[in-house]
Scaffold this active site. Structure first.
Site, PDB file in Angstrom:
ATOM      1  N   GLU A  80       0.841  -1.198   0.000  1.00  0.00           N
ATOM      2  CA  GLU A  80       0.000   0.000   0.000  1.00  0.00           C
ATOM      3  C   GLU A  80       0.873   1.244   0.000  1.00  0.00           C
ATOM      4  OE1 GLU A  80      -3.104   0.019  -0.376  1.00  0.00           O
ATOM      5  OE2 GLU A  80      -3.767  -2.003   0.167  1.00  0.00           O
ATOM      6  N   ARG A  90     -17.246  -0.317   7.084  1.00  0.00           N
ATOM      7  CA  ARG A  90     -18.435  -0.874   6.415  1.00  0.00           C
ATOM      8  C   ARG A  90     -19.099  -1.935   7.288  1.00  0.00           C
ATOM      9  NH1 ARG A  90     -19.243  -5.079   3.331  1.00  0.00           N
ATOM     10  NH2 ARG A  90     -17.043  -5.624   3.092  1.00  0.00           N
ATOM     11  N   CYS A 143      -7.155  -2.064   8.791  1.00  0.00           N
ATOM     12  CA  CYS A 143      -5.817  -2.097   8.171  1.00  0.00           C
ATOM     13  C   CYS A 143      -5.315  -0.691   7.874  1.00  0.00           C
ATOM     14  CB  CYS A 143      -5.836  -2.928   6.888  1.00  0.00           C
ATOM     15  SG  CYS A 143      -5.998  -4.688   7.197  1.00  0.00           S
ATOM     16  N   HIS A 166      -1.317  -5.523   1.804  1.00  0.00           N
ATOM     17  CA  HIS A 166      -2.529  -6.346   1.792  1.00  0.00           C
ATOM     18  C   HIS A 166      -2.256  -7.623   0.994  1.00  0.00           C
ATOM     19  CE1 HIS A 166      -5.724  -3.249   3.061  1.00  0.00           C
ATOM     20  NE2 HIS A 166      -6.013  -4.354   3.739  1.00  0.00           N
TER      21      HIS A 166
HETATM   22  N1  PCA Z   1      -8.112  -6.894   6.776  1.00  0.00           N
HETATM   23  C1  PCA Z   1      -8.972  -5.818   7.194  1.00  0.00           C
HETATM   24  C2  PCA Z   1      -8.765  -5.725   8.676  1.00  0.00           C
HETATM   25  C3  PCA Z   1      -8.012  -6.928   9.085  1.00  0.00           C
HETATM   26  C4  PCA Z   1      -7.586  -7.557   7.839  1.00  0.00           C
HETATM   27  O1  PCA Z   1      -6.855  -8.565   7.748  1.00  0.00           O
HETATM   28  C5  PCA Z   1      -8.707  -4.520   6.436  1.00  0.00           C
HETATM   29  O2  PCA Z   1      -8.293  -4.579   5.257  1.00  0.00           O
HETATM   30  O3  PCA Z   1      -8.922  -3.460   6.989  1.00  0.00           O
END
Ligand code: PCA
Length: 212
Positions: A80, A90, A143, A166
């Site tokens: 990211e 959400r 996240c 991610h």
């Molecule tokens: N993904 C979520 C929160 C925890 C995770 O593994 C996110 O993308 O915010």
């Protein structure tokens, strides 16, 4: 010796597992790299996750912080680039909290950039045959919150680099018809992300943006 803090997340929403936490455990189990590696699996809660990350940073003084989480539906490992100062959930988090239109850090900058070499990481992970590309949004859930707080912490600690990656669902747990990557490949991608960050003080200057 350089210290690297690598975190994943516990399961959330309808998923029984979270490949980010599972991959971090795999990386920790097989670690023989040229850095001291500290790992943890964070709660998927706005109240707990960033506080825990800040405690880990205080305790271990890492040079590099790489936090990871699941982005179900993505087909690639995505470093990211930008954290935004916004909580807009959400769905409720694992505490049942659902903040809407609140800042991650009141009075903080609207956005902060990753200080990881996101383009070099995407290039090196792809070169190993694992799909990867730079992402311009970590969303507005837990996240992004952890990423924002980590980026702000790094900005106040000279020499510390921090960012977020991610990952897709892993093949064994993806819902029917959804994109997925084997868990071993997700763990391999995190290994590459650490090695590339250690070897790359300044990111590549190559196109990795998106038109929309
Ligand atoms: N993904 C979520 C929160 C925890 C995770 O593994 C996110 O993308 O915010």
């Amino acid at each position: 010796m350089t210290t690297v803090l690598l975190t994943g997340f516990e399961p959330f929403a309808a998923d029984p597992t979270n490949p980010s936490g599972d991959a971090v455990r795999l990386v920790a189990g097989g670690w023989d790299g040229a850095a001291h590696l500290v790992t943890d699996v964070l709660p998927v809660t706005f109240a707990g996750a960033a506080v825990r990350l800040e405690e880990l940073i205080e305790r271990h003084c890492p040079d590099i912080v790489i936090s990871t989480g699941l982005a179900g539906g993505r087909d690639a490992v995505t470093p990211e680039r930008v954290a935004i100062n916004l909580q807009d959930a959400r769905i409720p988090d694992n505490d049942g909290a659902q903040p809407v239109d609140l800042p991650c850090v009141p009075g903080g900058p609207a956005a902060l950039f990753s200080s990881l070499p996101v383009k070099a990481i995407a290039r090196d992970v792809s070169a190993g045959g694992i799909p990867a590309r730079v992402s311009l949004s970590a969303g507005s859930y837990v996240c992004n919150h952890v990423f924002y707080v980590a980026a702000q912490g790094a900005a106040s600690r000279p020499g510390t680099r921090a960012g977020f990656i991610h990952v897709p669902w892993d093949t064994a747990h993806a819902p029917e018809g959804q994109p997925a990557v084997p868990l071993a490949d997700i763990a391999a991608a995190l290994h590459v992300a650490i090695a590339t960050t250690l070897a790359t003080p300044h990111d590549l200057s190559a196109p990795a943006g998106s038109i929309h």
